[in-house]
Design a protein around this motif. Structure first.
Motif, PDB file in Angstrom:
ATOM      1  N   ALA A 146     -24.176 -68.542 -33.325  1.00  0.00           N
ATOM      2  CA  ALA A 146     -23.060 -67.866 -34.811  1.00  0.00           C
ATOM      3  C   ALA A 146     -23.727 -68.135 -35.876  1.00  0.00           C
ATOM      4  CB  ALA A 146     -21.595 -67.722 -34.866  1.00  0.00           C
ATOM      5  N   ILE A 147     -23.572 -69.233 -35.919  1.00  0.00           N
ATOM      6  CA  ILE A 147     -24.390 -70.049 -37.077  1.00  0.00           C
ATOM      7  C   ILE A 147     -25.891 -69.783 -37.058  1.00  0.00           C
ATOM      8  CG2 ILE A 147     -24.948 -72.272 -38.596  1.00  0.00           C
ATOM      9  CD1 ILE A 147     -21.976 -73.030 -37.665  1.00  0.00           C
ATOM     10  N   ILE A 148     -26.734 -69.915 -36.386  1.00  0.00           N
ATOM     11  CA  ILE A 148     -28.158 -69.830 -36.306  1.00  0.00           C
ATOM     12  C   ILE A 148     -28.009 -68.614 -36.423  1.00  0.00           C
ATOM     13  CG2 ILE A 148     -30.314 -70.385 -35.071  1.00  0.00           C
ATOM     14  CD1 ILE A 148     -28.969 -72.634 -33.990  1.00  0.00           C
ATOM     15  N   GLN A 149     -27.434 -67.619 -35.993  1.00  0.00           N
ATOM     16  CA  GLN A 149     -27.485 -66.157 -36.316  1.00  0.00           C
ATOM     17  C   GLN A 149     -28.108 -65.499 -37.922  1.00  0.00           C
ATOM     18  OE1 GLN A 149     -25.604 -63.822 -33.791  1.00  0.00           O
ATOM     19  NE2 GLN A 149     -27.667 -64.397 -31.612  1.00  0.00           N
ATOM     20  N   ASN A 150     -26.526 -66.309 -38.386  1.00  0.00           N
ATOM     21  CA  ASN A 150     -26.415 -66.561 -40.009  1.00  0.00           C
ATOM     22  C   ASN A 150     -26.726 -66.401 -40.781  1.00  0.00           C
ATOM     23  OD1 ASN A 150     -24.223 -65.002 -41.722  1.00  0.00           O
ATOM     24  ND2 ASN A 150     -23.906 -67.245 -42.282  1.00  0.00           N
ATOM     25  N   VAL A 151     -28.374 -67.513 -40.713  1.00  0.00           N
ATOM     26  CA  VAL A 151     -29.321 -68.459 -41.815  1.00  0.00           C
ATOM     27  C   VAL A 151     -30.541 -67.789 -40.747  1.00  0.00           C
ATOM     28  CG1 VAL A 151     -27.482 -69.692 -42.438  1.00  0.00           C
ATOM     29  CG2 VAL A 151     -29.102 -70.388 -40.335  1.00  0.00           C
ATOM     30  N   THR A 152     -30.285 -67.125 -40.160  1.00  0.00           N
ATOM     31  CA  THR A 152     -31.484 -66.730 -39.652  1.00  0.00           C
ATOM     32  C   THR A 152     -32.048 -65.775 -40.335  1.00  0.00           C
ATOM     33  OG1 THR A 152     -31.585 -67.471 -37.002  1.00  0.00           O
ATOM     34  CG2 THR A 152     -33.075 -65.798 -37.484  1.00  0.00           C
ATOM     35  N   GLY A 153     -33.444 -65.873 -41.158  1.00  0.00           N
ATOM     36  CA  GLY A 153     -34.515 -65.590 -41.555  1.00  0.00           C
ATOM     37  C   GLY A 153     -33.883 -65.582 -43.343  1.00  0.00           C
ATOM     38  N   ASN A 154     -33.392 -66.543 -43.565  1.00  0.00           N
ATOM     39  CA  ASN A 154     -32.984 -66.164 -45.132  1.00  0.00           C
ATOM     40  C   ASN A 154     -34.388 -67.130 -45.548  1.00  0.00           C
ATOM     41  OD1 ASN A 154     -30.318 -65.461 -44.520  1.00  0.00           O
ATOM     42  ND2 ASN A 154     -29.163 -67.710 -45.422  1.00  0.00           N
ATOM     43  N   SER A 155     -34.785 -66.529 -47.263  1.00  0.00           N
ATOM     44  CA  SER A 155     -36.241 -67.527 -47.402  1.00  0.00           C
ATOM     45  C   SER A 155     -34.878 -69.136 -47.784  1.00  0.00           C
ATOM     46  CB  SER A 155     -36.007 -67.238 -49.007  1.00  0.00           C
ATOM     47  OG  SER A 155     -34.353 -67.219 -50.087  1.00  0.00           O
ATOM     48  N   GLN A 156     -36.008 -70.228 -48.447  1.00  0.00           N
ATOM     49  CA  GLN A 156     -35.633 -71.308 -48.378  1.00  0.00           C
ATOM     50  C   GLN A 156     -34.989 -71.215 -49.850  1.00  0.00           C
ATOM     51  OE1 GLN A 156     -39.757 -73.775 -49.370  1.00  0.00           O
ATOM     52  NE2 GLN A 156     -39.802 -72.984 -47.530  1.00  0.00           N
ATOM     53  N   GLU A 157     -34.626 -70.236 -50.796  1.00  0.00           N
ATOM     54  CA  GLU A 157     -33.467 -70.831 -51.772  1.00  0.00           C
ATOM     55  C   GLU A 157     -32.779 -70.521 -51.262  1.00  0.00           C
ATOM     56  OE1 GLU A 157     -32.939 -67.290 -55.711  1.00  0.00           O
ATOM     57  OE2 GLU A 157     -34.771 -68.585 -55.346  1.00  0.00           O
ATOM     58  N   GLN A 158     -31.871 -69.434 -50.180  1.00  0.00           N
ATOM     59  CA  GLN A 158     -30.961 -69.034 -49.710  1.00  0.00           C
ATOM     60  C   GLN A 158     -30.488 -69.531 -48.851  1.00  0.00           C
ATOM     61  OE1 GLN A 158     -32.769 -65.455 -47.622  1.00  0.00           O
ATOM     62  NE2 GLN A 158     -30.921 -64.596 -48.719  1.00  0.00           N
ATOM     63  N   LEU A 159     -31.570 -70.983 -48.003  1.00  0.00           N
ATOM     64  CA  LEU A 159     -31.291 -71.711 -46.974  1.00  0.00           C
ATOM     65  C   LEU A 159     -30.821 -72.834 -48.105  1.00  0.00           C
ATOM     66  CD1 LEU A 159     -33.903 -71.715 -45.014  1.00  0.00           C
ATOM     67  CD2 LEU A 159     -31.141 -71.274 -43.976  1.00  0.00           C
ATOM     68  N   GLU A 160     -31.023 -73.355 -49.330  1.00  0.00           N
ATOM     69  CA  GLU A 160     -30.902 -74.509 -50.358  1.00  0.00           C
ATOM     70  C   GLU A 160     -29.490 -74.065 -50.857  1.00  0.00           C
ATOM     71  OE1 GLU A 160     -32.368 -76.956 -53.802  1.00  0.00           O
ATOM     72  OE2 GLU A 160     -33.580 -74.992 -53.470  1.00  0.00           O
ATOM     73  N   ASP A 161     -29.028 -72.804 -51.247  1.00  0.00           N
ATOM     74  CA  ASP A 161     -27.636 -72.469 -51.813  1.00  0.00           C
ATOM     75  C   ASP A 161     -26.860 -72.770 -50.563  1.00  0.00           C
ATOM     76  OD1 ASP A 161     -29.561 -71.392 -53.800  1.00  0.00           O
ATOM     77  OD2 ASP A 161     -29.491 -69.547 -53.639  1.00  0.00           O
ATOM     78  N   THR A 162     -26.720 -71.927 -49.123  1.00  0.00           N
ATOM     79  CA  THR A 162     -26.114 -72.367 -48.299  1.00  0.00           C
ATOM     80  C   THR A 162     -25.579 -73.894 -47.930  1.00  0.00           C
ATOM     81  OG1 THR A 162     -26.815 -70.275 -47.147  1.00  0.00           O
ATOM     82  CG2 THR A 162     -25.911 -71.927 -45.594  1.00  0.00           C
ATOM     83  N   ILE A 163     -26.978 -74.887 -48.829  1.00  0.00           N
ATOM     84  CA  ILE A 163     -26.431 -76.115 -48.104  1.00  0.00           C
ATOM     85  C   ILE A 163     -26.048 -76.222 -49.839  1.00  0.00           C
ATOM     86  CG2 ILE A 163     -28.014 -78.590 -47.700  1.00  0.00           C
ATOM     87  CD1 ILE A 163     -29.761 -76.698 -46.563  1.00  0.00           C
ATOM     88  N   VAL A 164     -26.547 -76.650 -50.535  1.00  0.00           N
ATOM     89  CA  VAL A 164     -25.637 -76.582 -51.940  1.00  0.00           C
ATOM     90  C   VAL A 164     -24.213 -76.151 -52.156  1.00  0.00           C
ATOM     91  CG1 VAL A 164     -25.659 -76.662 -54.473  1.00  0.00           C
ATOM     92  CG2 VAL A 164     -27.697 -77.483 -52.459  1.00  0.00           C
TER      93      VAL A 164
END
Length: 69
Positions: free
Chosen positions: A8-26
């Protein structure tokens, strides 16, 4: 960790841009909520699995250095 949660976590972020991934982590780190830890763990697992041996050693060194503070 439940395999369904991992997927579920992987599906939730699959296809996200680098900026979106960084925002998620931060956001997860700044929020500081315990419930965010499994998601960060899954993201780290993906990073680890897709890293070279040299990159893994750099991460371990960074982790060791961060824990000495």
């Amino acid at each position: 960790m439940n395999l369904n949660l991992r997927n579920a976590i992987i599906q939730n972020v699959t296809g996200n841009s680098q900026e979106q991934l960084e925002d998620t982590i931060v956001d997860a780190i700044q929020n500081g909520e315990e419930k965010m830890l499994p998601g960060l763990g899954v993201l780290f697992e993906v990073i680890w699995q897709n890293s070279s041996d040299q990159e893994k050693q750099e991460m371990i060194h960074a982790l060791e250095s961060g824990l000495k503070k």
